[in-house]
Design a protein around this motif. Sequence first.
Motif, PDB file in Angstrom:
ATOM      1  N   PHE A  72       0.831  -1.202   0.000  1.00  0.00           N
ATOM      2  CA  PHE A  72       0.000   0.000   0.000  1.00  0.00           C
ATOM      3  C   PHE A  72       0.864   1.249   0.000  1.00  0.00           C
ATOM      4  O   PHE A  72       2.069   1.192   0.233  1.00  0.00           O
ATOM      5  N   PRO A  76      -3.633   6.609  -0.581  1.00  0.00           N
ATOM      6  CA  PRO A  76      -4.572   5.864  -1.418  1.00  0.00           C
ATOM      7  C   PRO A  76      -5.769   6.711  -1.829  1.00  0.00           C
ATOM      8  O   PRO A  76      -6.303   7.493  -1.033  1.00  0.00           O
ATOM      9  N   VAL A  77      -6.204   6.532  -3.064  1.00  0.00           N
ATOM     10  CA  VAL A  77      -7.421   7.177  -3.536  1.00  0.00           C
ATOM     11  C   VAL A  77      -8.639   6.360  -3.121  1.00  0.00           C
ATOM     12  O   VAL A  77      -9.679   6.905  -2.748  1.00  0.00           O
ATOM     13  N   ASP A  78      -8.512   5.058  -3.173  1.00  0.00           N
ATOM     14  CA  ASP A  78      -9.601   4.144  -2.837  1.00  0.00           C
ATOM     15  C   ASP A  78      -9.916   4.243  -1.346  1.00  0.00           C
ATOM     16  O   ASP A  78      -9.043   4.045  -0.496  1.00  0.00           O
ATOM     17  N   THR A  79     -11.172   4.531  -1.019  1.00  0.00           N
ATOM     18  CA  THR A  79     -11.542   4.756   0.383  1.00  0.00           C
ATOM     19  C   THR A  79     -11.439   3.479   1.213  1.00  0.00           C
ATOM     20  O   THR A  79     -11.151   3.552   2.416  1.00  0.00           O
ATOM     21  N   ASP A  80     -11.684   2.320   0.622  1.00  0.00           N
ATOM     22  CA  ASP A  80     -11.556   1.071   1.369  1.00  0.00           C
ATOM     23  C   ASP A  80     -10.098   0.807   1.729  1.00  0.00           C
ATOM     24  O   ASP A  80      -9.780   0.391   2.858  1.00  0.00           O
ATOM     25  N   ILE A  81      -9.205   1.037   0.775  1.00  0.00           N
ATOM     26  CA  ILE A  81      -7.782   0.846   1.050  1.00  0.00           C
ATOM     27  C   ILE A  81      -7.314   1.852   2.102  1.00  0.00           C
ATOM     28  O   ILE A  81      -6.460   1.537   2.946  1.00  0.00           O
ATOM     29  N   ARG A  82      -7.882   3.034   2.078  1.00  0.00           N
ATOM     30  CA  ARG A  82      -7.520   4.048   3.084  1.00  0.00           C
ATOM     31  C   ARG A  82      -7.770   3.527   4.493  1.00  0.00           C
ATOM     32  O   ARG A  82      -6.963   3.760   5.405  1.00  0.00           O
ATOM     33  N   GLU A  83      -8.860   2.809   4.668  1.00  0.00           N
ATOM     34  CA  GLU A  83      -9.156   2.256   5.992  1.00  0.00           C
ATOM     35  C   GLU A  83      -8.127   1.204   6.397  1.00  0.00           C
ATOM     36  O   GLU A  83      -7.786   1.080   7.582  1.00  0.00           O
TER      37      GLU A  83
END
Length: 272
Positions: A72, A76-83
């Motif tokens: 990672f 991150p742009v992806d909100t799920d990956i942000r978590e």
Amino acid sequence: MSDLPILGAALTVPSLETHRELMLDKQRDLELQDFCSSEILNGDWRPIVEKALALLDGHTGRLGIHGPFMGFTISPVDTDIREIVKKRMSQGLDICEALGASQMVVHSPYSTWDHHNLGLYDHGHERKIELCHLAMADAVKRAENIGCELVIENIEDIDPYARIELAESFGSEAVKISIDTGHAYYAHGSTGAPPVDCYVIAAGNRLRHVHLQDADGYADRHWTLGEGTINWYSVFGALAKLDSKPRLITELRDPAGLPASIANMEALGLAQ
């Protein structure tokens, strides 16, 4: 000799057991590197911490860890990956708290692609920083509360000032700069970045941590110090001008090269 900087090391707990006497002889700074993978972070890491603390009985050097980074980026742009990034940073700080560690290394989000392309987008650089804040704000606040520094290490960074701007954007004493000499040398030799000492000069007293590894300017080698072609005189010359006392952490692919790395820098009159 006594005025020369003392080299620390990045080690796993098994490698610490091997090199414990060397680490204690001058109370060398230590960075533990057992806590990067999701398997460790999601499992029971407390026995590893307990073993480390037992081995560190009598150690008074500064202690840190390499934080999670595998798979990672901290932007991150992806909100799920942000978590997931938030979770990994929290897990790393859990370990820092359990160890009493005062520093955690975090990887820079800046890629070679970013260097050549962010400026083509409206507010591209600002958006990159915003994404980092969305992922890292909680970790920065917690680091402040537990007395731990997050140091951002150059990876592909071509511009040594980009992550300095990022670090300062948090407005926190808990976010500072790390340099990896081999990463900088790779970027210099293969992607047109400045020489390694220029990364030190750019960071100035924001610099709190250095990964020392030798390389050839082509790849991320992590060779024993003295076995590659980095100009160590220029690197240590730049470090000598700083007041921030960064941790000088020898980070090798093969930890067996740690004694030789120290001996080679001693022979050059640069470190001990």
